[in-house]
Design a protein around this motif. Structure first.
Motif, mmCIF file in Angstrom:
data_model
loop_
_atom_site.group_PDB
_atom_site.id
_atom_site.type_symbol
_atom_site.label_atom_id
_atom_site.label_comp_id
_atom_site.label_asym_id
_atom_site.label_seq_id
_atom_site.Cartn_x
_atom_site.Cartn_y
_atom_site.Cartn_z
ATOM 1 N N GLN A 53 -15.071 9.912 -1.496
ATOM 2 C CA GLN A 53 -14.807 8.813 -0.574
ATOM 3 C C GLN A 53 -16.108 8.251 -0.019
ATOM 4 O OE1 GLN A 53 -11.814 7.320 0.229
ATOM 5 N NE2 GLN A 53 -11.052 8.572 -1.465
ATOM 6 N N SER A 54 -17.124 9.103 0.093
ATOM 7 C CA SER A 54 -18.398 8.694 0.667
ATOM 8 C C SER A 54 -19.541 9.152 -0.224
ATOM 9 C CB SER A 54 -18.564 9.302 2.061
ATOM 10 O OG SER A 54 -19.883 9.124 2.546
ATOM 11 N N TYR A 55 -20.539 8.295 -0.329
ATOM 12 C CA TYR A 55 -21.737 8.647 -1.092
ATOM 13 C C TYR A 55 -22.984 8.546 -0.210
ATOM 14 C CZ TYR A 55 -18.712 8.252 -5.184
ATOM 15 O OH TYR A 55 -17.692 8.427 -6.107
ATOM 16 N N ARG A 56 -22.849 8.949 1.034
ATOM 17 C CA ARG A 56 -24.024 9.003 1.900
ATOM 18 C C ARG A 56 -25.045 9.963 1.299
ATOM 19 N NH1 ARG A 56 -23.228 6.997 7.150
ATOM 20 N NH2 ARG A 56 -21.080 6.365 7.585
ATOM 21 N N MET A 57 -26.310 9.612 1.429
ATOM 22 C CA MET A 57 -27.351 10.366 0.737
ATOM 23 C C MET A 57 -27.368 11.845 1.125
ATOM 24 S SD MET A 57 -28.824 8.505 -1.466
ATOM 25 C CE MET A 57 -28.328 6.826 -1.889
ATOM 26 N N ALA A 58 -27.202 12.137 2.398
ATOM 27 C CA ALA A 58 -27.230 13.532 2.829
ATOM 28 C C ALA A 58 -26.057 14.307 2.237
ATOM 29 C CB ALA A 58 -27.210 13.617 4.352
ATOM 30 N N GLU A 59 -24.898 13.653 2.109
ATOM 31 C CA GLU A 59 -23.731 14.307 1.518
ATOM 32 C C GLU A 59 -23.938 14.542 0.034
ATOM 33 O OE1 GLU A 59 -20.188 12.151 2.430
ATOM 34 O OE2 GLU A 59 -20.721 11.918 4.541
ATOM 35 N N VAL A 60 -24.496 13.553 -0.655
ATOM 36 C CA VAL A 60 -24.790 13.707 -2.082
ATOM 37 C C VAL A 60 -25.776 14.854 -2.297
ATOM 38 C CG1 VAL A 60 -25.882 12.589 -4.075
ATOM 39 C CG2 VAL A 60 -24.251 11.317 -2.655
ATOM 40 N N ALA A 61 -26.804 14.914 -1.459
ATOM 41 C CA ALA A 61 -27.787 15.989 -1.566
ATOM 42 C C ALA A 61 -27.138 17.347 -1.354
ATOM 43 C CB ALA A 61 -28.923 15.773 -0.564
ATOM 44 N N GLU A 62 -26.195 17.425 -0.439
ATOM 45 C CA GLU A 62 -25.514 18.700 -0.180
ATOM 46 C C GLU A 62 -24.702 19.143 -1.390
ATOM 47 O OE1 GLU A 62 -22.503 20.735 3.119
ATOM 48 O OE2 GLU A 62 -22.870 18.574 3.143
ATOM 49 N N VAL A 63 -23.995 18.193 -2.017
ATOM 50 C CA VAL A 63 -23.226 18.510 -3.224
ATOM 51 C C VAL A 63 -24.152 19.042 -4.315
ATOM 52 C CG1 VAL A 63 -21.842 17.521 -5.091
ATOM 53 C CG2 VAL A 63 -21.382 16.873 -2.717
ATOM 54 N N TYR A 91 -32.976 15.212 -0.584
ATOM 55 C CA TYR A 91 -32.791 16.631 -0.893
ATOM 56 C C TYR A 91 -34.008 17.441 -0.449
ATOM 57 C CZ TYR A 91 -31.615 20.783 -3.654
ATOM 58 O OH TYR A 91 -31.300 22.059 -4.035
ATOM 59 N N ALA A 92 -35.186 16.972 -0.822
ATOM 60 C CA ALA A 92 -36.411 17.722 -0.537
ATOM 61 C C ALA A 92 -36.679 17.844 0.955
ATOM 62 C CB ALA A 92 -37.595 17.062 -1.222
ATOM 63 N N ALA A 93 -36.189 16.885 1.733
ATOM 64 C CA ALA A 93 -36.378 16.957 3.185
ATOM 65 C C ALA A 93 -35.494 18.015 3.824
ATOM 66 C CB ALA A 93 -36.085 15.598 3.814
ATOM 67 N N ARG A 94 -34.480 18.481 3.090
ATOM 68 C CA ARG A 94 -33.480 19.371 3.674
ATOM 69 C C ARG A 94 -33.407 20.761 3.045
ATOM 70 N NH1 ARG A 94 -32.525 14.335 4.264
ATOM 71 N NH2 ARG A 94 -31.289 13.480 5.981
ATOM 72 N N TYR A 95 -33.908 20.893 1.825
ATOM 73 C CA TYR A 95 -33.733 22.149 1.098
ATOM 74 C C TYR A 95 -35.059 22.589 0.483
ATOM 75 C CZ TYR A 95 -28.876 20.645 1.551
ATOM 76 O OH TYR A 95 -27.666 20.214 2.059
ATOM 77 N N PRO A 96 -35.168 23.874 0.109
ATOM 78 C CA PRO A 96 -36.433 24.372 -0.457
ATOM 79 C C PRO A 96 -36.708 23.782 -1.837
ATOM 80 C CG PRO A 96 -35.050 26.183 0.356
ATOM 81 C CD PRO A 96 -34.192 24.961 0.337
ATOM 82 N N VAL A 97 -37.857 23.165 -1.990
ATOM 83 C CA VAL A 97 -38.293 22.629 -3.283
ATOM 84 C C VAL A 97 -39.788 22.892 -3.444
ATOM 85 C CG1 VAL A 97 -36.529 20.811 -3.243
ATOM 86 C CG2 VAL A 97 -38.839 20.302 -2.440
#
Length: 245
Positions: A53-63, A91-97
Motif C-alpha cells: 500500500q505504501s512505498y515510503r523509502m524507510a518502509e522499503v528499506a526495512e523490507v 538503508y545505509a543511514a539506518r542499518y549496518p553497511v
C-alpha cells in the motif's frame, strides 16, 4: 583481499525494473571476483516482490533489511541504480553497511521533482504511460548494447501505482522537507565513516555538488558518460568498481 574480508554486495535496481537488470554485472563479477557474495533483490512491488500500500523509502528499506538478514549477510555494500540509490542511501543511514554505491541518482528532487508534480494529474489518469515513456526517451537507451536494450525493454513492468508510490515523497513533501531528510541520512552515513560513491553519467550540477560535498565531505564522485544505465552500458567497468569495494 581474502574472500572472508570481502563485504557482500546487495544490488538494487531502478523504478519499474527488477533484479534481471544486474545479470551483465553479475557475469562480470563472477569472472573477476569469484565467490563474492552477491544478492540481487526485487524492490517491493517489482518482479516477484509483493505489492504494498505504501512505498515510503524507510518502509522499503526495512523490507529489504529483512531479506538481507534472512540471507545472513553482514554489513554489505549496498548498490542502487536510480531510485534504488535513494533506497540504498536510506538503508545505509539506518542499518549496518560497509559502503554505498549510487548509480546515476541525484538525491534532491530539483527539476525532476517539479516535472513529477506537474505530471501528477496525468499519472492518476488513463494517459499515465505517456509520462513514463517521455522520461525513458531521455535515458540514452538507444545507445546501449543490444543485450542491455533487451533488458531495459523487457525486464520492466511500469504501473501507475509504482510511479505514484515511489514518487510519493515528491508529491507529498516539499523540496525543503526532502532535502532535510537526505541531509540527515547522509550525515548518519558520514558520521559512521561509511564510504559513499556516486557514479554519474554527466558532470554534476555545481549547486548540487556543493550541497552533497558539504553534507558528505568524503563522497567520491565518478563521472561515467553513457546514459542513465551505467551498469548496462559498461558492466565490466561497474564490476571492477564493485570488486575493489
Amino acid at each position: 583481499m581474502d574472500d572472508d574480508d570481502r563485504p557482500p554486495l546487495v544490488l538494487l535496481h531502478g523504478l519499474t525494473y527488477d533484479r534481471r537488470q544486474w545479470d551483465p554485472v553479475r557475469r562480470e563479477l563472477a569472472a573477476i571476483d569469484p565467490n563474492r557474495q552477491v544478492l540481487t533483490l526485487d524492490l517491493p512491488g517489482h518482479g516477484d516482490a509483493p505489492r504494498r500500500q505504501s512505498y515510503r523509502m524507510a518502509e522499503v528499506a526495512e523490507v529489504l533489511h529483512d531479506q538481507v538478514t534472512e540471507a545472513r549477510l553482514a554489513q554489505p555494500i549496498v548498490v542502487g541504480h536510480s531510485v534504488g540509490a535513494v533506497v540504498a542511501t536510506t538503508y545505509a543511514a539506518r542499518y549496518p553497511v560497509r559502503g554505498v554505491v549510487n548509480l546515476d541518482q541525484i538525491l534532491l528532487p530539483g527539476p525532476f521533482g517539479a516535472a513529477v508534480r506537474q505530471a501528477e494529474s496525468t499519472l492518476r489518469g488513463p494517459d499515465w504511460r505517456r509520462v513514463w515513456d517521455g522520461m525513458l526517451a531521455g535515458m540514452g537507451i538507444e545507445s546501449l548494447p543490444a543485450e542491455a536494450r533487451e533488458i531495459v525493454t523487457t525486464a520492466t513492468d511500469p504501473r501507475p501505482d509504482l510511479l505514484l508510490g515511489y514518487w510519493g515523497e515528491i508529491l507529498r513533501g516539499s523540496d525543503e522537507d526532502i532535502a532535510a531528510e537526505r541531509h540527515r541520512d547522509l550525515r548518519s552515513i558520514g558520521e559512521r565513516g561509511i564510504p559513499y560513491r556516486w557514479v554519474t553519467s554527466s558532470e554534476p550540477p555545481p549547486r548540487y555538488l556543493a550541497w552533497l560535498t558539504e553534507t558528505l565531505p568524503e563522497v567520491v564522485v565518478t563521472v561515467l558518460p553513457g546514459g542513465h544505465f551505467p551498469h548496462l552500458a559498461e558492466p565490466a567497468t561497474i564490476a571492477r568498481l564493485l570488486a575493489t569495494g
